[in-house]
Write a protein that holds these residues in place. Structure first.
Motif, PDB file in Angstrom:
ATOM      1  N   TRP A   1       3.086   4.533  -1.652  1.00  6.91           N
ATOM      2  CA  TRP A   1       3.008   5.615  -2.630  1.00  6.91           C
ATOM      3  C   TRP A   1       4.157   6.574  -2.371  1.00  6.91           C
ATOM      4  O   TRP A   1       4.596   6.746  -1.234  1.00  6.91           O
TER       5      TRP A   1
ATOM      6  N   ASN B   1       2.597  11.973  -8.270  1.00  2.00           N
ATOM      7  CA  ASN B   1       1.721  11.229  -9.176  1.00  2.00           C
ATOM      8  C   ASN B   1       2.342  11.010 -10.547  1.00  2.00           C
ATOM      9  O   ASN B   1       1.771  10.326 -11.377  1.00  2.00           O
TER      10      ASN B   1
ATOM     11  N   GLU C   1       0.836  -1.210   0.000  1.00  2.00           N
ATOM     12  CA  GLU C   1       0.000   0.000   0.000  1.00  2.00           C
ATOM     13  C   GLU C   1       0.866   1.254   0.000  1.00  2.00           C
ATOM     14  O   GLU C   1       0.604   2.219   0.707  1.00  2.00           O
TER      15      GLU C   1
ATOM     16  N   ALA D   1      -0.615   1.631  -3.249  1.00  4.43           N
ATOM     17  CA  ALA D   1      -1.893   2.090  -2.703  1.00  4.43           C
ATOM     18  C   ALA D   1      -2.899   2.225  -3.829  1.00  4.43           C
ATOM     19  O   ALA D   1      -2.581   2.693  -4.926  1.00  4.43           O
ATOM     20  N   SER D   2      -4.118   1.807  -3.571  1.00  2.00           N
ATOM     21  CA  SER D   2      -5.148   1.883  -4.608  1.00  2.00           C
ATOM     22  C   SER D   2      -5.881   3.214  -4.586  1.00  2.00           C
ATOM     23  O   SER D   2      -6.452   3.622  -5.584  1.00  2.00           O
ATOM     24  N   ASP D   3      -5.878   3.899  -3.458  1.00  2.00           N
ATOM     25  CA  ASP D   3      -6.543   5.198  -3.331  1.00  2.00           C
ATOM     26  C   ASP D   3      -5.502   6.295  -3.185  1.00  2.00           C
ATOM     27  O   ASP D   3      -4.396   6.059  -2.686  1.00  2.00           O
ATOM     28  N   LEU D   4      -5.880   7.492  -3.592  1.00  2.45           N
ATOM     29  CA  LEU D   4      -5.005   8.633  -3.368  1.00  2.45           C
ATOM     30  C   LEU D   4      -4.924   8.907  -1.875  1.00  2.45           C
ATOM     31  O   LEU D   4      -5.906   8.752  -1.147  1.00  2.45           O
ATOM     32  N   PRO D   5      -3.756   9.326  -1.401  1.00  2.83           N
ATOM     33  CA  PRO D   5      -3.603   9.597   0.022  1.00  2.83           C
ATOM     34  C   PRO D   5      -4.420  10.819   0.459  1.00  2.83           C
ATOM     35  O   PRO D   5      -4.740  11.682  -0.349  1.00  2.83           O
ATOM     36  N   ILE D   6      -4.732  10.844   1.735  1.00  2.00           N
ATOM     37  CA  ILE D   6      -5.406  12.008   2.317  1.00  2.00           C
ATOM     38  C   ILE D   6      -4.397  13.142   2.361  1.00  2.00           C
ATOM     39  O   ILE D   6      -3.272  12.954   2.840  1.00  2.00           O
TER      40      ILE D   6
END
Length: 150
Positions: free
Chosen positions: A55, A123, A53, A109-114
């Motif tokens: 990035w 990115n 997970e 990680a599948s989602d963008l970080p907070i």
């Protein structure tokens, strides 16, 4: 080139080396950069902790690092971490080299970080490549710079 000019140029190069890295002697920096450029051996990969997970990101000093969940880290065990300075990453081969160690890369990680203050996700492969190349270039410039005898 006079002494003041050389001193000013050398200080500019040193600014790219982060304060946290000043705890290490320059030979440690060179060893980490040399390892990153050479790539890992099979034994390096076998001994490396796994980062899942993950990035890439950079801080306000434009220092790149990885964030993720590490498993079997020799010091930290298994938990969420921010790595030391990232020196090289080969997503296709599944490894990353930081200042301190090799990592085997698991699933990114599948989602963008907070969003967090002082933490900028990377990115773009081009942006990450430029940050990594710039640091290695600076280290090589420092390595080649004339040294005073002490």
């Amino acid at each position: 080139m006079n002494f003041q000019h050389r001193l000013k140029e050398r200080r500019k190069m040193h600014r790219k080396i982060m304060p946290s890295e000043l705890n290490y002697d320059f030979s440690s920096v060179l060893a980490a950069v040399n390892a990153a450029e050479a790539g890992p051996s099979m034994s390096d990969i076998d001994a490396a902790p796994v980062l899942d997970e993950w990035w890439p990101a950079f801080d306000p000093h434009r220092t790149p690092f990885l964030i993720g969940r590490v498993n079997n880290h020799p010091v930290l065990g298994s938990k969420s971490i921010r790595t030391s300075r990232l020196l090289a990453l080969n997503k296709h081969a599944g490894w990353a080299r930081t200042f301190n160690r090799w990592y085997r890369l698991g699933a990114p990680a599948s989602d963008l970080p907070i969003p967090m203050p002082g933490l900028n996700p990377i990115n773009s492969v081009e942006t990450l490549g430029a940050l990594l190349a710039d640091y290695i270039k600076r280290v090589r410039e420092l390595e080649a710079a004339p040294r005073r005898n002490t």
